[in-house]
Design a protein around this motif. Structure first.
Motif, PDB file in Angstrom:
ATOM      1  N   ALA A  96       0.728  -1.038  -0.077  1.00  0.00           N
ATOM      2  CA  ALA A  96      -0.014  -0.024  -0.077  1.00  0.00           C
ATOM      3  C   ALA A  96       0.860   1.285   0.098  1.00  0.00           C
ATOM      4  N   ARG A  97       2.013   1.323   0.935  1.00  0.00           N
ATOM      5  CA  ARG A  97       2.822   2.398   1.032  1.00  0.00           C
ATOM      6  C   ARG A  97       3.495   2.707  -0.532  1.00  0.00           C
ATOM      7  N   PHE A  98       3.990   1.432  -1.066  1.00  0.00           N
ATOM      8  CA  PHE A  98       4.701   1.707  -2.277  1.00  0.00           C
ATOM      9  C   PHE A  98       3.738   2.205  -3.501  1.00  0.00           C
ATOM     10  N   ARG A  99       2.638   1.867  -3.624  1.00  0.00           N
ATOM     11  CA  ARG A  99       1.557   2.306  -4.449  1.00  0.00           C
ATOM     12  C   ARG A  99       1.311   3.699  -4.256  1.00  0.00           C
ATOM     13  N   ARG A 100       1.037   4.111  -2.857  1.00  0.00           N
ATOM     14  CA  ARG A 100       1.003   5.493  -2.421  1.00  0.00           C
ATOM     15  C   ARG A 100       2.102   6.443  -2.883  1.00  0.00           C
ATOM     16  N   GLY A 101       3.185   5.889  -2.633  1.00  0.00           N
ATOM     17  CA  GLY A 101       4.627   6.730  -3.279  1.00  0.00           C
ATOM     18  C   GLY A 101       4.578   7.034  -4.719  1.00  0.00           C
ATOM     19  N   VAL A 102       4.180   5.844  -5.555  1.00  0.00           N
ATOM     20  CA  VAL A 102       4.145   6.191  -6.845  1.00  0.00           C
ATOM     21  C   VAL A 102       3.149   7.180  -7.299  1.00  0.00           C
ATOM     22  N   GLU A 103       2.107   7.295  -6.670  1.00  0.00           N
ATOM     23  CA  GLU A 103       1.078   8.221  -6.821  1.00  0.00           C
ATOM     24  C   GLU A 103       1.439   9.574  -6.549  1.00  0.00           C
ATOM     25  N   LEU A 104       2.074   9.809  -5.278  1.00  0.00           N
ATOM     26  CA  LEU A 104       2.729  10.937  -4.974  1.00  0.00           C
ATOM     27  C   LEU A 104       3.786  11.553  -5.797  1.00  0.00           C
ATOM     28  N   TYR A 105       4.579  10.624  -6.378  1.00  0.00           N
ATOM     29  CA  TYR A 105       5.753  10.834  -7.259  1.00  0.00           C
ATOM     30  C   TYR A 105       5.254  11.472  -8.549  1.00  0.00           C
ATOM     31  N   ASN A 106       4.124  10.875  -9.085  1.00  0.00           N
ATOM     32  CA  ASN A 106       3.509  11.256 -10.260  1.00  0.00           C
ATOM     33  C   ASN A 106       2.759  12.575 -10.064  1.00  0.00           C
ATOM     34  N   GLU A 107       2.579  13.030  -8.595  1.00  0.00           N
ATOM     35  CA  GLU A 107       1.915  14.159  -8.543  1.00  0.00           C
ATOM     36  C   GLU A 107       3.037  15.448  -8.138  1.00  0.00           C
ATOM     37  N   VAL A 108       4.195  14.908  -8.489  1.00  0.00           N
ATOM     38  CA  VAL A 108       5.494  15.889  -8.035  1.00  0.00           C
ATOM     39  C   VAL A 108       5.449  16.224  -6.648  1.00  0.00           C
ATOM     40  N   PRO A 142      12.086  -5.287   2.536  1.00  0.00           N
ATOM     41  CA  PRO A 142      13.219  -4.683   1.763  1.00  0.00           C
ATOM     42  C   PRO A 142      13.403  -5.372   0.369  1.00  0.00           C
ATOM     43  N   ALA A 143      12.719  -5.156  -0.616  1.00  0.00           N
ATOM     44  CA  ALA A 143      12.920  -5.490  -2.037  1.00  0.00           C
ATOM     45  C   ALA A 143      13.885  -4.663  -2.418  1.00  0.00           C
ATOM     46  N   TYR A 144      14.846  -5.201  -3.248  1.00  0.00           N
ATOM     47  CA  TYR A 144      15.952  -4.108  -3.922  1.00  0.00           C
ATOM     48  C   TYR A 144      15.362  -3.408  -4.994  1.00  0.00           C
ATOM     49  N   GLN A 145      14.244  -3.805  -5.645  1.00  0.00           N
ATOM     50  CA  GLN A 145      13.509  -3.009  -6.845  1.00  0.00           C
ATOM     51  C   GLN A 145      13.092  -1.503  -6.164  1.00  0.00           C
ATOM     52  N   VAL A 146      12.703  -1.444  -4.895  1.00  0.00           N
ATOM     53  CA  VAL A 146      12.457  -0.362  -4.283  1.00  0.00           C
ATOM     54  C   VAL A 146      13.568   0.781  -4.205  1.00  0.00           C
ATOM     55  N   LEU A 147      14.681   0.313  -4.247  1.00  0.00           N
ATOM     56  CA  LEU A 147      15.723   1.103  -4.169  1.00  0.00           C
ATOM     57  C   LEU A 147      15.850   1.792  -5.319  1.00  0.00           C
ATOM     58  N   TYR A 148      15.638   1.440  -6.342  1.00  0.00           N
ATOM     59  CA  TYR A 148      15.534   2.296  -7.903  1.00  0.00           C
ATOM     60  C   TYR A 148      14.677   3.403  -7.517  1.00  0.00           C
ATOM     61  N   ASN A 149      13.388   2.992  -6.986  1.00  0.00           N
ATOM     62  CA  ASN A 149      12.449   4.226  -6.881  1.00  0.00           C
ATOM     63  C   ASN A 149      12.983   5.212  -6.144  1.00  0.00           C
ATOM     64  N   ALA A 152      16.235   6.020  -5.400  1.00  0.00           N
ATOM     65  CA  ALA A 152      17.237   6.806  -6.075  1.00  0.00           C
ATOM     66  C   ALA A 152      16.649   7.793  -6.902  1.00  0.00           C
ATOM     67  N   GLY A 153      15.615   7.485  -7.784  1.00  0.00           N
ATOM     68  CA  GLY A 153      15.308   8.448  -8.715  1.00  0.00           C
ATOM     69  C   GLY A 153      14.282   9.602  -8.201  1.00  0.00           C
ATOM     70  N   THR A 154      13.872   9.296  -6.796  1.00  0.00           N
ATOM     71  CA  THR A 154      13.065  10.544  -5.892  1.00  0.00           C
ATOM     72  C   THR A 154      14.131  11.228  -5.471  1.00  0.00           C
ATOM     73  N   CYS A 155      15.227  10.678  -4.848  1.00  0.00           N
ATOM     74  CA  CYS A 155      16.348  11.538  -4.313  1.00  0.00           C
ATOM     75  C   CYS A 155      16.719  12.404  -5.253  1.00  0.00           C
ATOM     76  N   TYR A 156      16.955  12.099  -6.345  1.00  0.00           N
ATOM     77  CA  TYR A 156      17.591  12.902  -7.627  1.00  0.00           C
ATOM     78  C   TYR A 156      16.713  14.162  -7.562  1.00  0.00           C
ATOM     79  N   GLN A 157      15.347  13.717  -7.747  1.00  0.00           N
ATOM     80  CA  GLN A 157      14.574  14.843  -8.027  1.00  0.00           C
ATOM     81  C   GLN A 157      14.552  15.705  -7.153  1.00  0.00           C
TER      82      GLN A 157
END
Length: 336
Positions: free
Chosen positions: A36-48, A65-72, A74-79
């Motif tokens: 649920a938190r991951f999906r919410r994070g995607v929504e918030l990212y798309n809302e900038v 702790p899924a390694y795939q979440v680290l990609y998200n 990293a991208g958010t920290c860059y923004q």
């Protein structure tokens, strides 16, 4: 670098299967919350709303702790222009994902890492005492001695060192990409606890009141003030004497008038009456003047708050006033 579209694609790939299936074993409740938190994070990212999105991604990773979440992450920290955070997340993503990461994605992330390394500095922090808590821009990073140098994004960084019993120390440093900085922080000496009875500057503090005792018990004794009795007694005696001699003076004046009216007059009797009248009148004036003077002194001593000691000293230094009245004379003895 990752665009919102690329990050959303990555999120869609991760969400194609339950997040718990890609992570280490976790409780069912935690896995559902992580999804649920991951999906919410995607929504918030798309809302900038990158700050809130980063919080949700980190919470999802902590739960599952899924390694795939680290990609998200990293991208958010860059923004957010937190290049050090993005670099750490990408490096951990490659390390944890290993051979599971497709070759094209790995090459892409490695190129991003090369760019990020030119935007971060390496800062080695040491302190004059161990066990000092270090925070960078308000985020705790550990206690000294730190296991390794810190990665910091280029720009102005606020570094705070805190230790129990010592004042906090703030250092503001400007770092550029690729810098390697060594920072030594000297902390002030620990504050020495003040012992009982010691105040600021080593001065002795007032003694504490024992249990059950009131604060009044330990105050300096207040000077007792009283009405100066002797001056007022002297004033009263002088006033009474002046009144008495005044009455006698009036009588003597009447006697003198009677002698003067008598015919034929007796010169010797007239002279005696005149002398007595004048003596009583003079004595009355003196006593009245002395009473006024003593009254002024009494008022002054009363207002000034003369204590018993001053009264005793005045009594010792000034003998009492005595008044003797004789049929033909009046004697006043004493000092004024």
């Amino acid at each position: 670098m990752k665009t919102p579209r690329a990050l959303a694609l990555c999120a869609a790939i991760v969400l194609s299967a339950p997040l718990g299936a890609l992570a280490q074993p976790a409780g069912a409740g935690k896995t559902e919350e992580a999804d649920a938190r991951f999906r919410r994070g995607v929504e918030l990212y798309n809302e900038v709303d990158y700050g809130a999105a980063l919080t949700e991604f980190r919470r999802a990773y902590a739960l599952a702790p899924a390694y795939q979440v680290l990609y998200n992450i990293a991208g958010t920290c860059y923004q957010l222009k937190d290049y050090a955070c993005a670099l750490r997340a990408f490096e951990k993503y490659l390390a944890d994902g290993g051979e599971q990461i497709p070759g094209g994605r790995r090459a892409e992330v490695e190129r991003d890492i090369a760019v990020l390394r030119s935007r971060v500095a390496t800062v080695e922090i040491s302190t004059s005492a161990p066990g000092v808590e270090i925070s960078v821009d308000g985020m705790p990073v550990g206690e000294t001695p730190l296991p390794e140098p810190l990665l910091m994004s280029a720009g102005r960084r606020r570094i705070v060192a805190e230790a129990p019993g010592r004042p906090a120390v703030l250092r503001v440093v400007d770092v550029a990409g690729g810098d390697r900085v060594q920072l030594k922080i000297e902390l002030p000496e620990a504050r020495t606890p003040q012992g009982p009875g010691e105040g600021a500057g080593g001065a002795s503090a007032p003694p504490r009141a024992p249990p059950g005792a009131s604060l009044m018990d330990h105050r300096a004794p207040r000077q007792q003030r009283g009405v100066p009795l002797f001056p007022w007694l002297a004033t009263g005696a002088l006033a009474v004497g002046a009144a008495a001699t005044g009455v006698l003076a009036l009588g003597a004046s009447g006697d003198l008038g009677a002698e003067l009216d008598r015919y034929p007059g007796d010169a010797r009797a007239i002279e005696r009456a005149r002398a007595r009248s004048e003596a009583l009148a003079l004595t009355t004036d003196l006593l009245a003047g002395a009473a006024v003077l003593a009254g002024g002194i009494s008022i002054y001593l009363t207002v000034a708050g003369a204590g018993p000691e001053r009264v005793d000293a005045a009594r010792a230094s000034s003998p009492p006033v005595s008044l003797k009245i004789a049929p033909a004379s009046l004697e006043l003895a004493g000092s004024f």
